[in-house]
Design a protein around this motif. Structure first.
Motif, PDB file in Angstrom:
ATOM      1  N   LEU A 227      -2.579  16.896  69.204  1.00  0.00           N
ATOM      2  CA  LEU A 227      -2.668  16.967  67.788  1.00  0.00           C
ATOM      3  C   LEU A 227      -4.000  16.722  67.163  1.00  0.00           C
ATOM      4  O   LEU A 227      -4.642  15.859  67.404  1.00  0.00           O
ATOM      5  CB  LEU A 227      -1.560  15.843  67.104  1.00  0.00           C
ATOM      6  N   PRO A 228      -4.809  17.806  66.443  1.00  0.00           N
ATOM      7  CA  PRO A 228      -5.927  17.705  65.856  1.00  0.00           C
ATOM      8  C   PRO A 228      -6.262  16.444  65.145  1.00  0.00           C
ATOM      9  O   PRO A 228      -5.270  16.149  64.267  1.00  0.00           O
ATOM     10  CB  PRO A 228      -5.941  18.951  65.019  1.00  0.00           C
ATOM     11  N   ALA A 229      -7.336  15.987  64.731  1.00  0.00           N
ATOM     12  CA  ALA A 229      -7.823  14.936  63.859  1.00  0.00           C
ATOM     13  C   ALA A 229      -7.970  15.252  62.523  1.00  0.00           C
ATOM     14  O   ALA A 229      -7.812  16.713  62.241  1.00  0.00           O
ATOM     15  CB  ALA A 229      -9.203  14.446  64.549  1.00  0.00           C
ATOM     16  N   LEU A 238      -8.999  21.599  70.854  1.00  0.00           N
ATOM     17  CA  LEU A 238      -8.746  22.023  72.075  1.00  0.00           C
ATOM     18  C   LEU A 238     -10.183  22.836  72.568  1.00  0.00           C
ATOM     19  O   LEU A 238     -10.811  22.421  73.436  1.00  0.00           O
ATOM     20  CB  LEU A 238      -7.455  23.097  72.198  1.00  0.00           C
ATOM     21  N   TYR A 239     -10.477  23.988  72.178  1.00  0.00           N
ATOM     22  CA  TYR A 239     -11.424  24.727  72.677  1.00  0.00           C
ATOM     23  C   TYR A 239     -12.860  24.020  72.291  1.00  0.00           C
ATOM     24  O   TYR A 239     -13.539  23.991  73.365  1.00  0.00           O
ATOM     25  CB  TYR A 239     -11.509  26.187  71.847  1.00  0.00           C
ATOM     26  N   ASN A 240     -13.065  23.687  71.326  1.00  0.00           N
ATOM     27  CA  ASN A 240     -14.284  23.120  70.884  1.00  0.00           C
ATOM     28  C   ASN A 240     -14.731  21.659  71.475  1.00  0.00           C
ATOM     29  O   ASN A 240     -15.741  21.439  71.630  1.00  0.00           O
ATOM     30  CB  ASN A 240     -14.338  22.548  69.378  1.00  0.00           C
ATOM     31  N   THR A 241     -13.598  21.014  71.957  1.00  0.00           N
ATOM     32  CA  THR A 241     -13.951  19.854  72.694  1.00  0.00           C
ATOM     33  C   THR A 241     -14.126  20.207  74.464  1.00  0.00           C
ATOM     34  O   THR A 241     -14.272  19.342  75.198  1.00  0.00           O
ATOM     35  CB  THR A 241     -12.714  18.796  72.589  1.00  0.00           C
ATOM     36  N   ILE A 260       0.033  22.894  80.659  1.00  0.00           N
ATOM     37  CA  ILE A 260      -0.214  23.540  79.307  1.00  0.00           C
ATOM     38  C   ILE A 260      -0.453  22.533  78.272  1.00  0.00           C
ATOM     39  O   ILE A 260      -0.001  21.467  78.420  1.00  0.00           O
ATOM     40  CB  ILE A 260       1.022  24.396  78.963  1.00  0.00           C
ATOM     41  N   ILE A 261      -1.558  23.167  77.545  1.00  0.00           N
ATOM     42  CA  ILE A 261      -1.773  22.261  76.482  1.00  0.00           C
ATOM     43  C   ILE A 261      -1.626  23.203  75.020  1.00  0.00           C
ATOM     44  O   ILE A 261      -2.255  24.240  75.098  1.00  0.00           O
ATOM     45  CB  ILE A 261      -3.169  21.741  76.465  1.00  0.00           C
ATOM     46  N   VAL A 262      -0.982  22.397  74.227  1.00  0.00           N
ATOM     47  CA  VAL A 262      -0.745  23.284  72.862  1.00  0.00           C
ATOM     48  C   VAL A 262      -1.465  22.456  71.698  1.00  0.00           C
ATOM     49  O   VAL A 262      -0.921  21.277  71.556  1.00  0.00           O
ATOM     50  CB  VAL A 262       0.774  23.401  72.673  1.00  0.00           C
ATOM     51  N   ALA A 263      -2.232  23.043  70.914  1.00  0.00           N
ATOM     52  CA  ALA A 263      -2.914  22.463  69.587  1.00  0.00           C
ATOM     53  C   ALA A 263      -2.404  23.100  68.576  1.00  0.00           C
ATOM     54  O   ALA A 263      -2.820  24.431  68.342  1.00  0.00           O
ATOM     55  CB  ALA A 263      -4.312  22.395  69.948  1.00  0.00           C
TER      56      ALA A 263
END
Length: 453
Positions: A227-229, A238-241, A260-263
């Motif tokens: 879950l995003p901040a 996800l991508y930018n980290t 699998i990771i879902v954001a």
């Protein structure tokens, strides 16, 4: 840039990251379009790029990058992030500085800014010397990077050098094999940017999904809902980290099971059903999505993910976590739906304890999420944890040692888990509410908590 800053920078903000593009030359900048491959020193767009692409001042038909402001920290960081290894870095440099201490610097950095290795510059002490000759000079450097990195361009500002005295052109970065030849990059990390048409929120919602290398639709994979901040997009989370790239590396090392990771898109909603119909609230410069965001996540996003991808739908293989607002959402959702997730990560979680209202929107969020005692009783993790069934869930709470109030709330929440006999761990480390704390090592630890082997 001051001389003392040349050897090491410290990361102070949550940052962007990426891995190899699937091509032989990993970065090529001909300065013929725009600055879309670059970002300022905080990595979030809040610090402008103190430079521009201009026509060659010596009269050729090419365009060049010129640092155009005499300011502290005029860094250009590549948005792309590259793996540790051997590289060839080539570029053209034009220096017209009138002072001895003036000129340009080029190097690699682990973050925005972070651990930095400077490769070449106009001052003494660099592995390679750039010449302020008033003519274009071409440089080919061999780079042996010991860490994953971004390319960094810089210019001196403490000298008497005139604005516009530092220019770069024709930058190219290519990976080298063991014999020193240019080689093709490894496969790129597989990120999917998708859209889910939400009925409960009455609008399309963006979703970014990471799939492990060798993803096989005939298999079943555990899934982490990440879950995003606050004020972060799904791509920021996800991508930018670089989280997917880190997962690829851990999987390749046998330290992480393929997952699998879902954001999801978050809209600063705090992952809560705050209104029956979707709308938006504004407080100062911040926007807050209102609507049935909890229902969207539980009733739409999870079923959609399990339909779209080869997901192991058992709760034992379904995990949830996040940083800051994402940490609050992960903990609160898990406590309200105790049979849905088996591993729960509150990383620097903004749990919003009863007394905390001394940050920029604290009082607004407290009143918005907890308008009365009855509502608070079903939304506040500190109250939910006292009665929610906790069997079958493992928790990890952590926060930086300088993230004072969130650290206290995390400890208080961990104490409640201990009283309830829950499976949990608590940790801390140097840093605040920033990427000095949420560094690559810690992100790796987060991943291993969810899917470690």
């Amino acid at each position: 840039m001051k001389r003392s800053a040349l050897l090491a920078f410290f990361a102070l903000n949550f940052v962007a990251a990426h891995l190899f593009a699937a091509e032989r030359v990993l970065l090529r900048e001909n300065m013929d379009s725009d600055t879309s491959q670059w970002i300022g020193q905080k990595g979030d767009g809040s610090v402008p790029l103190f430079g521009q692409f201009i026509a060659d001042p010596l009269g050729s038909d090419k365009k060049v990058l010129r640092f155009d402001k005499k300011v502290m920290g005029g860094d250009f960081f590549s948005k792309a992030r590259f793996k540790a290894g051997k590289y060839r870095l080539s570029f053209d440099y034009l220096g017209t500085c009138p002072a001895k201490n003036c000129g340009g610097v080029i190097g690699i950095s682990s973050d925005f800014p972070g651990r930095t290795t400077w490769l070449a510059g106009t001052a003494a002490g660099f592995p390679h010397t750039l010449r302020d000759s008033h003519q274009w000079q071409h440089y080919d450097l061999t780079v042996d990077a010991a860490f994953n990195f971004h390319l960094v361009l810089e210019h001196w500002v403490e000298s008497a050098g005139a604005v516009g005295s530092v220019h770069f052109a024709g930058i190219e970065l290519a990976a080298l094999d063991e014999k020193g030849g240019v080689m093709a990059a490894g496969a790129s990390t597989d990120y999917r940017n998708l859209t889910l048409e939400s009925k409960v929120l009455q609008k399309p919602m963006r979703v970014q999904v990471y799939l492990p290398q060798g993803y096989d639709a005939k298999k079943k994979y555990p899934v982490l809902y990440w879950l995003p901040a606050f004020n972060n997009s799904e791509s920021d989370a996800l991508y930018n980290t670089g989280l997917g790239g880190l997962a690829d590396e851990l999987i390749a090392k046998g330290q992480l099971q393929p997952m699998i990771i879902v954001a999801p898109q978050a809209d600063n909603s705090w992952y809560t059903n705050t209104a029956s119909a979707p709308s938006e609230r504004t407080f100062r410069s911040d926007r807050f999505g209102e609507g049935r965001y909890e229902d969207y996540l539980l009733d739409e996003l999870i079923p959609w993910t399990e339909k779209q991808f080869a997901v192991d739908a058992r709760p034992a293989a379904r995990w949830i976590g996040g940083i800051s607002m994402g940490g609050y959402g992960a903990v609160a959702l898990a406590l309200r739906h105790p049979t849905t997730f088996s591993r729960v990560g509150g990383h620097s979680p903004a749990i919003l304890g009863a007394g905390r209202a001394n940050y920029r929107f604290g009082e607004f969020v407290l009143n918005w999420l907890y308008p009365d005692a009855a509502t608070r009783s079903v939304r506040d993790p500190m109250l939910l944890v006292k009665n929610a069934p906790l069997d079958g869930m493992q928790f990890w709470l952590d926060a930086g040692e300088q993230d004072f109030e969130i650290l206290k709330e995390s400890k208080d929440f961990a104490a409640q888990l201990k009283l309830r006999g829950a499976q949990y761990q608590f940790s801390s480390g140097a840093g605040g509410h920033d990427s000095f704390y949420w560094n690559e090592e810690r992100l790796n630890r987060y991943l291993r908590f969810y899917g470690g082997i």
